[in-house]
Scaffold this motif. Sequence first.
Motif, mmCIF file in Angstrom:
data_model
loop_
_atom_site.group_PDB
_atom_site.id
_atom_site.type_symbol
_atom_site.label_atom_id
_atom_site.label_comp_id
_atom_site.label_asym_id
_atom_site.label_seq_id
_atom_site.Cartn_x
_atom_site.Cartn_y
_atom_site.Cartn_z
ATOM 1 N N LYS A 106 17.875 56.762 -9.665
ATOM 2 C CA LYS A 106 16.924 57.204 -8.861
ATOM 3 C C LYS A 106 17.315 58.021 -7.449
ATOM 4 N N PRO A 107 17.345 59.162 -7.214
ATOM 5 C CA PRO A 107 17.862 59.869 -6.117
ATOM 6 C C PRO A 107 17.242 59.143 -4.700
ATOM 7 N N LEU A 108 18.210 58.637 -4.075
ATOM 8 C CA LEU A 108 18.135 57.869 -2.785
ATOM 9 C C LEU A 108 18.570 58.407 -1.491
ATOM 10 N N ALA A 109 17.514 58.658 -0.471
ATOM 11 C CA ALA A 109 18.282 59.025 0.938
ATOM 12 C C ALA A 109 18.137 57.668 1.715
ATOM 13 N N ILE A 110 19.368 57.163 2.402
ATOM 14 C CA ILE A 110 19.339 56.138 3.268
ATOM 15 C C ILE A 110 19.456 56.721 4.810
ATOM 16 N N ILE A 111 18.366 56.268 5.512
ATOM 17 C CA ILE A 111 18.593 56.422 7.100
ATOM 18 C C ILE A 111 18.790 55.018 7.866
ATOM 19 N N THR A 112 19.862 54.868 8.429
ATOM 20 C CA THR A 112 19.856 53.488 9.372
ATOM 21 C C THR A 112 19.906 54.165 10.808
ATOM 22 N N ALA A 113 18.725 53.858 11.535
ATOM 23 C CA ALA A 113 18.538 54.390 12.895
ATOM 24 C C ALA A 113 18.378 53.140 13.617
ATOM 25 N N SER A 114 19.398 52.692 14.578
ATOM 26 C CA SER A 114 19.220 51.576 15.418
ATOM 27 C C SER A 114 20.303 51.769 16.438
ATOM 28 N N ALA A 115 20.385 50.753 17.320
ATOM 29 C CA ALA A 115 21.214 50.567 18.521
ATOM 30 C C ALA A 115 22.714 50.884 18.052
ATOM 31 N N ASP A 116 23.197 50.136 17.059
ATOM 32 C CA ASP A 116 24.581 50.400 16.416
ATOM 33 C C ASP A 116 24.195 50.464 15.014
ATOM 34 N N GLY A 117 23.723 49.549 14.210
ATOM 35 C CA GLY A 117 23.450 49.931 12.800
ATOM 36 C C GLY A 117 24.575 49.862 11.631
ATOM 37 N N GLN A 125 23.819 50.043 1.833
ATOM 38 C CA GLN A 125 24.426 50.964 0.643
ATOM 39 C C GLN A 125 25.108 50.023 -0.520
ATOM 40 N N LEU A 126 25.255 48.718 -0.310
ATOM 41 C CA LEU A 126 25.808 47.787 -1.063
ATOM 42 C C LEU A 126 24.742 47.321 -2.103
ATOM 43 N N ILE A 127 23.638 46.846 -1.257
ATOM 44 C CA ILE A 127 22.460 46.771 -2.146
ATOM 45 C C ILE A 127 22.002 47.608 -3.190
ATOM 46 N N MET A 128 22.077 48.870 -2.578
ATOM 47 C CA MET A 128 21.497 49.999 -3.376
ATOM 48 C C MET A 128 22.423 50.356 -4.501
ATOM 49 N N LYS A 129 23.698 50.449 -3.997
ATOM 50 C CA LYS A 129 24.585 50.602 -5.277
ATOM 51 C C LYS A 129 24.461 49.558 -6.473
ATOM 52 N N THR A 130 24.216 48.234 -6.210
ATOM 53 C CA THR A 130 24.107 46.978 -6.958
ATOM 54 C C THR A 130 22.909 47.231 -7.936
ATOM 55 N N LEU A 131 21.529 47.919 -7.230
ATOM 56 C CA LEU A 131 20.659 48.652 -8.081
ATOM 57 C C LEU A 131 20.662 49.599 -8.661
ATOM 58 N N MET A 132 21.773 50.406 -8.616
ATOM 59 C CA MET A 132 22.230 51.514 -9.271
ATOM 60 C C MET A 132 21.438 52.668 -8.948
ATOM 61 N N ALA A 133 21.089 52.757 -7.493
ATOM 62 C CA ALA A 133 20.389 53.946 -7.003
ATOM 63 C C ALA A 133 21.435 55.177 -6.984
ATOM 64 N N LYS A 134 21.180 56.441 -6.905
ATOM 65 C CA LYS A 134 21.769 57.488 -6.991
ATOM 66 C C LYS A 134 21.898 58.106 -5.409
ATOM 67 N N PHE A 135 22.884 57.911 -4.706
ATOM 68 C CA PHE A 135 23.224 58.638 -3.460
ATOM 69 C C PHE A 135 24.550 59.006 -3.236
ATOM 70 N N THR A 136 24.642 59.678 -2.251
ATOM 71 C CA THR A 136 26.075 60.183 -1.930
ATOM 72 C C THR A 136 26.374 59.934 -0.485
#
Length: 187
Positions: A106-117, A125-136
């Motif tokens: 499944k095409p995925l976009a991840i935005i991590t927006a925080s103080a550090d993050g 990213q590790l979790i979503m790789k484990t769930l086999m999502a498709k992202f770059t």
Amino acid sequence: MGLKKNIFIIIGSASKNSANEKLIANFISLTKDFFETTVFTGLKSLPHFDPELSTNRPPPSIVDFRRNIEQADGIVICTPEYIFSIPAGLKNALEWCVATTLFSEKPLAIITASADGRKAHEELQLIMKTLMAKFTEVTAFLIQGVRGQVNEKGEIINKKIESDFVRFIQAFMELTGVSENKLNVPV
């Protein structure tokens, strides 16, 4: 222009009117010609993960959550970092998806927006790789010091981050199959 892609957006923040919600409002505004979006802000309402219920009798709220993922052409997750990790509500929601193939390719976009993050970004990213999502690398976007980068209207005030945000969105559009279109954004 062809049919719009159906995008399911998960906001990891438990706070109302968070910087994450403002970024998503910005994302939706920039992509309204290409994406039909559904925003999920109900992580607090999902029950605690129960592996025995996950495969046999998932609660109705989990069935609905999974259906949204399954029917989407792409997923966006926008989250802060809480104590060097992703928020517990987001982790809980993703755990309900482990025994499924919902995220597989499944095409995925991840935005991590925080103080550090950085730690949450790496973990998600590790979790979503484990769930086999498709992202770059480009569709995984880290915004550090977000409070100083986004104004009250959700506009990105740092020109480099704004340019990177547009590049991130364009890469996600390509991942979801709308590569023939370009954002009409002066950057």
